[in-house]
Design a protein around this motif. Structure first.
Motif: not given
Ligand code: MIG
Length: 939
Positions: A690-694, A711-714, A746-752
């Motif tokens: 659920g994280s993004v690591v720049p 890099y945005l490591d998702v 801001p960086i939001a992640l959602t997974t379906d």
């Protein structure tokens, strides 16, 4: 008369009018003042006073969840010291119901119900669900003869007690009695050393955080006298706290989350300003790099070897006879030229200054001369300057409680800044004097007109010194962020300085103390902390230095430092294996700088620690308690340092959630404890799903070159999960960020089930990052995605099955964008099996017959894996299947231990051979070895 409505309740009677809030003009004028009246809170803050027999209790409601209880036991109210507190961030409760009768005062805010009842003013605090948070039964006492004050309350059975800054031992301090009196253990511990249980140490933080059933509260004892916290030591169900003088002035904070308690506590004591970005890089120090050529040699080695490094440090031998603000003319004839050469190669110089000023009459030492004529030194009881003993011999101690003296000190600091010294390292500021009994308690300080004795000033001395130092550097370069590192400090030290844990010993026992010490400081509002990598006294083994270096890379402050007279402690001093380890650790540290800097900004804005204990991130998970040997580094990374010798695996507790192995990529579902592979150089590291690591590409120093790619490591979670991350950027050097020159994305992640959606931006703030491309690396994809879109338009991506990562490039921009990557998100990547092809060249005259591999992967069966001999008999080969990420130890045999391979020269047992099962090319790995002799056939 004040009235209020609370949650629709009728307004309750208010019998006595509250004390009126202070003049707002005082609060407005506070910025830039030398003394900020501690009571200069914003409008809306309300105070009440109750008579309680021999004392009065003043209750100030600073906001819904922060209440101050000030016990006034002296006949005359004492003037308050404004060195520490800034209450201007509080504007009172959102609503307050007051029920004030002669028998009791009842105050209800949106978060708390406070009752002060009975003749002894017993205080009970509950949350709005009626959970008791504080219950003292009226236990305040003041000893009129000694001046000591204390209070106690009931401890609840499952309550855990954290905080109190820099303490050794378990981070849950329950069961101990701890003292706050800033001390250099080498001088103050009766054993003459910094023992694993020494108390007190250099820092004094009278702040306690209690966690009970997932609910956190905090208590700050605003008192700089020698204090104590008895955390169930004397009576297991009783907490007492108090001080040897001054007032019992207790700030109570409610969470319910621990991070909210810290946020509120640091609203009182302050937060760190953003440090210069380079200070987040690596620092190399020793006592001492002198003369200048020795320092420059170290600098050259770093660059020649390609090891990243930003900071180089000068310890006391750069001075002329230990005189602060002087340079040894022989060793350092031209400091400005030295700085210029170092800066040209990307190094920034930090120099130590000690508070003890050499007593040096008639010698032209301006710091001493002007100090005496300007009345800048603390005075003995007879009124003459107090003379102690430190490095320069007889020494005088600047009175940092006095604004004029802070200015005097600051002017000398400005002189160093003028030469180009970028950082100031302040030491011995407990303050330590080597006179047998230390500095007498009756030594006098000016207190900006409110006279004080050493008994009251001691614990605050370093904080005021840090403030004077910081302000001096800022005065010289008003738009450059100062950098100060201090050994001692008091609550609020983070406003002016980073902290290191002093003279830790180069032992495994001391290494193991470090994570909980750093965590304790972080929980107490001090986020920028580190330990001397390798240990200060002693001389670490290769393995100890390597492990400490690994921990350093995941400490907010990352500096190697060591005492005088010890062996070399640069990363290359321990051989090629450790140098390679350092190279990898440094590369990772520098790659992570965008992520780390974002965590620093959160610390600056909210007080959230950078190094976060597991319980802080998971307060309701009982399983998270007690794991002092692992921690979150920022919001997303969980690091589990190896703190014991000779191990290649260690248990790691993973709290509830999904975690990706940073190296192997497999997903692990918590809560669980796993035995993780941990070879030297690769302590376990996990990323919270659920994280993004720049991240960025590695650099040799901050600002070395413009970065082509961000890099945005998702790390997507399973379907139905979401996560919020951020990227914070600014120029990393000036105070422009305080004027809006920052960029927060801001960086939001959602997974379906069909994939992951990444909402990027919009970017807030006026800072425009230098031009670069953005590359998203989406990890944990068991199969290639079926497609991707950016704002609805199809986008190109590439997929690497080895790393199970998809890559997608974007142009940089401030506008909001939505990326969708489609894949079967129901399948989290499991650990895979790596096929290792082993081939071994055999010693001449190896008898015919099978060759085997004895391996940890097969329970050390001497015939664990049979290899096939080549037709000419000189080689043998075979396949070993190993779980990805595992470390495998092995030896060759001819089927039994008496036939195991040995060293061809000495005929002694070989160390285990090792291999790390990294995925490599499509999951296979080849390894060629040479066996030189068998135990039963030594040459
Ligand atoms: O009495 O300046 O903790 O880092 O190298 C020792 C010499 C004085 C103590 C500091 C240490 C520093 C050393 N100092």
């Amino acid at each position: 008369m004040r009235t209020a409505m609370l949650l629709g309740l009728p307004v309750l009677a208010c019998a006595s009018p509250p004390v009126s809030p202070p003049d707002a003009a005082i609060a407005d004028a506070a910025a830039g003042r030398d003394q900020i009246p501690p009571d200069a809170a914003g409008p809306g803050v309300q105070s009440f006073e109750r008579p309680c027999g021999s004392f009065r209790l003043r209750i100030t409601v600073l906001d819904d969840a922060v209440v101050r209880f000030h016990y006034l036991h002296r006949s005359e109210e004492q003037p308050e010291r404004g060195w520490f507190l800034d209450l201007s961030g509080f504007s009172g409760p959102s609503a307050l119901a007051i029920d004030d009768t002669p028998a009791r005062l009842h105050l209800t805010t949106a978060a708390l119900a406070v009752e002060v009842a009975g003749p002894a003013c017993a205080v009970t605090i509950q949350d709005r669900q009626s959970n008791v948070l504080w219950d003292d039964g009226g236990a305040f006492t003041a000893d009129q003869a000694s001046g000591a004050v204390q209070i106690s309350r009931a401890l609840r059975p499952g309550e855990r007690l954290y905080g109190l800054g820099e303490k050794t031992g378990a981070s849950d301090r329950r069961g101990r009695r701890l003292t706050l009196w800033s001390s250099d253990p080498v001088w103050t511990d009766p054993r003459g050393r910094y023992a694993p249980d020494t108390d007190p140490l250099y820092q004094s933080h009278p702040f306690l955080l209690s966690l009970d059933g997932g609910r956190a509260t905090g208590s700050f004892l605003f008192n700089t006298f020698r204090s104590f916290f008895d955390l169930g030591a004397t009576a297991s169900d009783r907490l007492s706290l108090g001080a040897e003088g001054g007032d019992l002035d207790h700030f109570f904070f409610f969470g319910p989350a621990p991070v909210d308690v810290i946020e509120r506590y640091t609203r009182v004591t302050g937060r760190l300003p953003l440090p210069p970005l380079w200070t987040l890089g690596y620092h190399q120090s020793r006592w001492s790099y002198a003369p200048a050529s020795r320092l420059e040699d170290v600098a050259n080695q770093f660059r020649q070897r390609g090891l990243p490094c930003d900071g180089l440090w000068l310890d006391i031998d750069y001075m002329r006879g230990f005189r602060s603000f002087t340079w040894d003319p022989t060793g350092f004839p031209d400091p400005a030229a030295l700085v210029a050469r170092l800066e040209a190669a990307g190094f920034k110089l930090t120099a130590i200054i000690d508070p003890g000023i050499k007593r040096d009459p008639g010698a032209g030492y301006a710091v001493y001369d002007d100090g005496v004529s300007g009345h800048h030194f603390a005075r003995a009881a007879d009124g003459t300057p107090f003379v102690g003993t430190v490095w320069p011999g007889d020494a005088l101690f600047p009175d940092f409680t006095r604004a004029a003296t802070r200015g005097f000190w600051g002017a000398h600091v400005a002189g160093l800044a003028d030469i180009g010294v970028r950082g100031l390292w302040i030491d011995m500021n407990e303050p330590t004097s080597w006179t047998p009994t230390g500095i007498p308690l009756d030594v006098r300080f000016d207190g900006d007109g409110l006279a004080a004795t050493h008994a009251e000033v001691h614990n605050a001395y370093a904080l005021l010194m840090a403030r004077a130092t910081y302000e001096g550097a800022l005065a010289r370069w008003p738009d450059r962020r100062p950098f100060v590192l201090t050994r001692a400090g008091f609550a609020g030290i983070q406003r002016w300085a980073a902290v290191w844990t002093g003279d830790v010993e180069s032992t495994w026992e001391h290494l193991a103390l470090v994570p909980a010490m750093l965590a304790g400081l972080g929980v107490s509002g001090v986020p920028f902390v580190g330990s001397d990598v390798g240990g200060f006294s002693g001389g670490p083994s290769r393995e100890l230095f390597g492990r400490w270096f690994e921990l350093g890379a995941f400490s907010p402050f990352f500096r190697t430092h060591v005492a005088t007279g010890t062996p070399a402690q640069e990363p290359w001093a321990f051989g090629a294996e450790v140098e390679a380890l350092a190279q990898r650790a440094l590369a990772l540290r520098y790659r992570l700088l965008p992520y780390l800097y974002t965590a620093f900004e959160e610390a600056a804005r909210l007080g959230t620690p950078i190094l976060r204990p597991l319980w802080l991130a998971h307060p309701s998970d009982d399983g998270a308690a007690g794991h002092d040997d692992e921690f979150f580094f920022g919001p997303a990374l969980l690091f589990a340092p190896v703190l014991t010798p000779q191990v290649t695996t260690r248990p790691v507790y993973l709290p509830p959630g999904v975690f990706y192995d940073f190296y192997g990529g497999a997903a692990v579902v918590g809560p669980t404890t796993i035995q993780a592979s941990a070879p030297l150089g690769r302590s376990p590291l996990y990323v919270r799903a659920g994280s993004v690591v720049p991240m960025q590409d590695p650099l040799h120093y901050v600002g070395e070159m413009p970065l082509a790619t961000l890099y945005l490591d998702v790390f997507p979670g399973p379907p139905g999960t979401a996560g919020a991350s951020a990227l914070y950027e600014d120029d990393g050097a000036t105070l422009g960020y305080q004027r809006g020159l920052f960029a927060r994305t801001p960086i939001a992640l959602t997974t379906d089930p069909a994939g992951v959606t990444i909402d990027l931006g919009p970017r807030a703030g006026a800072f425009v990052p230098p031009p670069r491309a953005i590359e998203l690396r989406i990890h944990g994809l068991a199969e290639s995605p079926t497609g991707a879109t950016v704002d609805g338009a199809a986008a190109d991506l590439s997929y690497d099955p080895g790393t199970r990562t998809a890559r997608l490039r974007l142009a940089d921009g401030a506008a909001a964008r939505r990326l969708v990557v489609r894949y079967d998100a129901a399948t989290l990547p499991a650990a895979r099996t790596v096929q290792v092809s082993l081939q071994v060249a055999l010693p001449p005259a190896t008898p015919p017959g099978p060759i085997y591999v004895a391996t940890s992967a097969r329970a050390w069966d001497p015939a664990g894996l049979a290899l096939t001999r080549s037709p000419d008999g000189t080689r043998a080969s075979g396949q070993l299947a190993v779980p990805e990420g595992a470390l495998v130890l092995y030896k060759y045999t001819r089927g039994t231990w008496p036939t195991v391979e040995v060293d061809g020269g000495s005929c002694g047992e070989l160390p285990n051979r090792q291999l790390e099962a990294v995925w490599g090319e499509s999951g296979s790995l080849a390894r060629s070895d040479t066996a030189t002799a068998w135990r039963d056939r030594c040459p």
